[in-house]
Design an enzyme around this catalytic site. Structure first.
Site: not given
Length: 718
Positions: A188, A310
C-alpha cells in the site's frame, strides 16, 4: 434498499422479494477455459505456517492442524519476516545503501536450520500459495524514505530489488521452505505517500518507476519470480471525475504494466464509517474490475490477472473498541459477498486473501488495552479482559461454512442481480452457494435440474447470519427432503451441500468469454450517442449474452440510458448489484444488460445515450455464454483447403492442415483477449502444423492469406 421502480414499494414485500434460482447439475460452466474451484486460490488466510503466533497457550492443542487441515485452508501472505530481516541486516561495507550479501546468506541459513529443526512444519508446504511482500518502510527509497533498524538507507530501487531477490534465495529452497509463489514489492505505498482515500491530484509516477526498477533487480536474482504491484489500498477510480484513475492506476499501467506479472489490489467494504455505509461489494466492485480489465486489454493487449492480497471490511466506527462478535460479522459478510464476485473470475484471479491474521499481538495497544481487530484468534475472556487461553474469533465461521466446497463449476442462474449464486459438482456431491447482497430478506425458489434424475440422499445446510443480539451465527442442519424454497435474511450467505446416490455426469457445457471495446472512459453529453465497437465475438448455435456498461455519475443523474446494439434498442433491467451508493459522493457501477443472442454479431456497434450531461461511461464490453454438448471445438473445414482439428492425438493440442496448392498462408493463434500468442508460416513443405505449449485457456485460430481470412475457429485448452 431495493432499487426497483418506486411503485414496487406499494406492493407487499413477500411478493417482490421472491427470487428464482435454477441449477443445472449436468452443465459445466467454464470461464476463459477455467471451471475448477481452486481452494488454494480462494480458501486462504493472511499468514505463513512458520509464524510463531500459531503456537502458545491455545485452547486447541494443534492450532495449525485444526485450522489448516481441518477446514482445508491455504497459507496466503507473509509480510513480516522479509521486513524484520531488512531492519536487522548489515549494510554492505563496499557498497553503501546495499544490504550485505553475506549477512543475508547467514541469516537465511539460520532460518532454514530453524525450519529443519521443526519437521512438523514441512507438511504445510503443500498448503502454500504464498505471496511475499515487503512493508513500505524501509523498502521505499523515494521521497520520505526511512532508514533500516541499523540506521542506514537503501540507496535506490535496485538496492531494494537486490535485497528482496537475495532474501528469497537465501531463505527458501533446498531443505528450507518453498519459494514464494508471488512477490509484491511493497504494501500500500499510495496510502502513505499520496494522501487519503479521496486524494486525486498526486501522481503515482515515482512509485511506478520504483516498481519497474525493483522488479528488474529481483528478476536478476530470481529470474522466474512472479511479481505484482502496486497493492492499491482503496481503488476509488471515480474520484474527481476519474482524475484519481488517471493519476494512479492508469499511470501505473502505462509505466509499470509490462514489468508486472499481476495487478495487486486490496478491496474493502466500509459498512460503518462515521455512521455511513459505503460498500464496494456489488456493482461498484464490478466497475472497478471492468475498468482495469478493459484498459489492460487496450494498452497491453491482454487482461492481466489479479492478486487480491487483502479483502474484507474496514469497520471504522468499531475499530477503537474491544472485540465483538458483531464486528467479526461485518467482516465475514464482506468476505462472502466479495468471494462470490472473485469466483466469477477464476481465470483472472490467482489469489484472494480475506484479511485476517492469526493473533496480531503486535497490534495490541498497551495504552488503551484495545487488541487488533482482524484476527483469527482472541483471548478467551475478551471482551471483558485480555486474559485466558487463545480461542477462535467468529472469523473462523467463514472457513467453517466453506470447508467442503470444491469441484467443477456448473450452471446456476438467479433472476435477481442482488442474489449471487455459484454451484459446483464433485463426484457424488454438489454445492450450491447463495448470497444476499440486499438489506432486506429474500425468499429463494430453488429449482434443480438433472438429466439423470439422481436421487438426493442428504443435504447439509450451512447458513451464516447475525442474530437479534448481534452475534455471528453459523447454523448447520442436515436435511433429507429436497429444498425448494428458503429465506435469506439481509446480507446473509448459505452453502447447501448435496449428496447424491451416484456421481453426477457433466455432459453439456457453457463457455463464458468476455470481449472488450477498444475505447473506454467517455464523457457523457446530453442526448449525444457514445459509440463503441466490440469485435471478434464467437458464437455457438445457441447461448446468451450480457452487455456490461460501466458508469460513473453524480447522484441524481440518469442511470438508464438508451442502449442500442447493432441498431437494436435493448431493454434495460430495473435493478443492478448492490445498493444505490447514496452515501458515497457519486455512483460508480456496472449495469449488466441482457442482449438477445441473435442480435449479437461477430463485429458489433453499441451506442449509449443519456438524457443529461455529466460523468463518464467508464467501460463497455460483452459477456458471452456459448452453449454446447462437448468440451472442445468440433473440426472446422473451409472450402476443402484448410482444416483445423482440435485434440487429434495426445502429442498435440490441434493440427492445422492446408492444401498443398494453397501457398504462403499464415496461422495465427490469438488469446481470447486478442493478443497473438503463436504465428507460423504455412507452405507446401509444412502442410500439417502441430500446436503445442499453449497454457490453459481459450484461443482463436485464424488462417489468413493476403489479409483475407480463410478459416477461423475456437480452440479450448483444458
Amino acid at each position: 434498499m431495493n432499487k426497483k421502480f418506486l411503485i414496487f414499494f406499494l406492493i407487499p414485500t413477500a411478493f417482490y422479494a421472491q427470487v428464482k434460482v435454477d441449477v443445472n447439475w449436468n452443465v459445466k460452466h467454464t470461464v476463459g477455459g477455467v471451471s475448477t474451484f481452486e481452494r488454494s486460490k480462494f480458501m486462504t488466510i493472511h499468514a505463513n505456517q512458520t509464524e510463531a503466533e500459531w503456537d502458545g497457550d491455545n485452547q486447541i492443542a494443534d492450532l495449525r492442524d485444526d485450522f489448516l487441515n481441518g477446514y482445508d485452508v491455504y497459507l496466503g501472505r507473509e509480510t513480516g519476516l522479509i521486513t524484520y530481516t531488512l531492519n536487522t541486516v548489515a549494510q554492505d561495507p563496499l557498497r553503501p545503501g546495499f544490504a550485505s550479501p553475506s549477512d543475508i546468506s547467514a541469516k537465511g541459513a539460520n532460518h532454514i536450520n530453524n525450519f529443519k529443526a521443526k519437521p512438523a512444519l514441512k507438511q504445510y508446504e503443500s498448503r502454500k500459495n504464498l505471496i511475499l511482500c515487503g512493508q513500505l518502510y524501509p523498502f521505499w527509497t523515494g521521497t520520505d524514505s526511512k532508514p533500516t533498524g541499523k540506521g542506514w538507507y537503501l540507496a535506490n530501487g535496485t538496492a531494494t530489488g537486490e535485497y528482496m531477490g537475495k532474501f528469497i534465495k537465501a531463505f527458501n529452497g533446498g531443505e528450507g521452505p518453498n519459494y514464494p509463489a508471488f512477490v509484491e514489492i511493497v504494501n500500500e505505498p499510495d496510502w502513505d505517500l499520496l494522501g487519503g482515500i479521496n486524494e486525486s491530484s498526486n501522481s503515482i509516477k515515482e512509485i511506478a518507476d520504483f516498481h519497474v526498477t525493483v522488479a528488474s533487480a529481483i528478476r536478476a536474482e530470481v529470474p522466474n519470480a512472479k511479481i505484482a504491484g502496486y497493492t492499491n489500498a482503496f481503488p476509488n477510480y471515480e474520484v474527481n471525475n476519474f482524475q484519481k484513475w488517471t493519476n494512479r492506476d492508469k499511470m501505473f499501467c502505462d509505466i509499470a504494466g509490462t514489468s508486472m506479472d499481476y495487478w495487486s489490489v486490496h478491496l474493502y467494504d466500509f459498512p460503518t464509517i462515521g455512521g455511513k455505509r459505503q460498500m464496494r461489494s456489488g456493482s461498484y466492485m464490478e466497475a472497478t474490475f471492468d475498468m482495469m480489465d478493459q484498459y489492460s486489454y487496450i494498452s497491453l493487449g491482454s487482461v492481466k490477472p489479479y492478486i487480491i492480497s487483502e479483502y474484507g471490511a474496514q469497520t471504522h466506527d468499531y475499530n477503537n473498541q474491544q472485540w465483538s462478535s458483531y464486528r467479526d460479522w461485518l467482516n465475514i459478510k464482506s468476505f462472502n459477498s466479495m468471494l462470490m464476485t472473485f469466483l466469477e473470475r477464476p481465470n483472472t484471479i490467482v489469489s484472494a486473501i480475506p484479511f485476517a491474521v492469526v493473533k496480531a499481538e503486535w497490534g495490541y495497544n498497551t495504552t488503551t488495552g484495545i487488541p487488533y481487530g482482524s484476527r483469527l484468534m482472541r483471548k478467551e475472556n475478551e471482551p471483558e479482559s485480555y486474559t485466558g487461553q487463545w480461542v477462535y474469533t467468529d472469523f473462523v465461521k467463514f472457513w467453517q461454512q466453506w470447508k467442503n466446497v470444491k469441484g467443477t463449476r456448473v450452471e446456476i442462474k438467479s433472476d435477481d442481480p442482488d442474489i449471487l449464486v455459484k454451484a459446483y459438482v464433485d463426484g457424488d456431491k454438489g454445492y450450491v452457494i447463495i448470497n444476499n447482497l440486499e438489506q432486506v430478506s429474500k425468499t429463494i425458489n430453488l429449482n434443480l435440474f438433472d438429466n439423470k434424475n439422481e436421487n438426493i440422499t442428504q443435504i447439509v445446510k450451512r447458513y451464516l447470519t447475525v442474530s437479534a443480539s448481534l452475534m455471528t451465527d453459523l447454523q448447520e442442519t442436515t436435511i433429507t427432503n429436497p429444498i425448494t424454497s428458503l429465506t435469506l435474511e439481509p446480507e446473509t450467505n448459505v452453502v447447501l451441500e448435496y449428496r447424491f446416490a451416484n456421481s453426477l455426469t457433466l455432459d453439456k457445457v457453457i463457455e463464458e468469454t468476455k470481449y472488450y471495446s477498444d475505447t473506454y472512459l467517455k464523457p457523457v453529453v446530453a442526448n449525444t450517442a457514445l459509440s463503441y465497437t466490440v469485435n471478434g465475438i464467437i458464437k455457438s448455435a445457441s447461448g446468451s449474452a450480457v452487455l456490461r456498461l460501466g458508469i460513473g455519475r453524480d447522484h441524481g443523474k440518469s442511470l438508464t440510458p438508451i442502449v442500442k446494439v447493432n441498431n437494436t434498442t435493448i431493454t434495460l433491467p430495473s435493478d443492478f448489484r448492490g445498493d444505490l451508493q447514496t452515501q458515497r459522493t457519486s455512483f460508480f457501477g456496472v449495469l449488466e444488460i441482457p442482449v438477445p443472442y441473435d442480435v449479437l454479431l461477430e463485429n458489433n456497434v453499441v451506442t449509449v445515450q443519456f438524457p443529461d450531461s455529466g460523468g463518464n461511461v467508464s467501460s463497455l464490453g460483452f459477456q458471452v455464454y456459448n452453449e454446447g454438448t462437448h468440451l472442445s471445438t468440433k473440426e472446422f473445414q473451409y472450402d476443402n483447403s484448410v482444416r483445423i482439428t482440435p485434440n487429434p492425438t495426445k502429442d498435440s493440442l490441434a493440427v492445422i492442415s492446408i492444401d498443398e496448392n494453397l501457398l504462403n498462408s499464415v496461422a495465427y493463434i490469438y488469446s481470447i483477449q486478442g493478443s497473438i500468442v503463436h504465428k507460423e508460416k504455412l507452405n507446401q513443405l509444412n502442410t500439417n502444423v502441430k500446436l503445442n505449449s499453449l497454457s490453459k485457456g481459450i484461443y482463436i485460430v485464424v488462417i489468413q492469406k493476403d489479409n483475407k481470412k480463410l478459416a477461423r475457429t475456437k480452440l479450448i485448452v483444458n
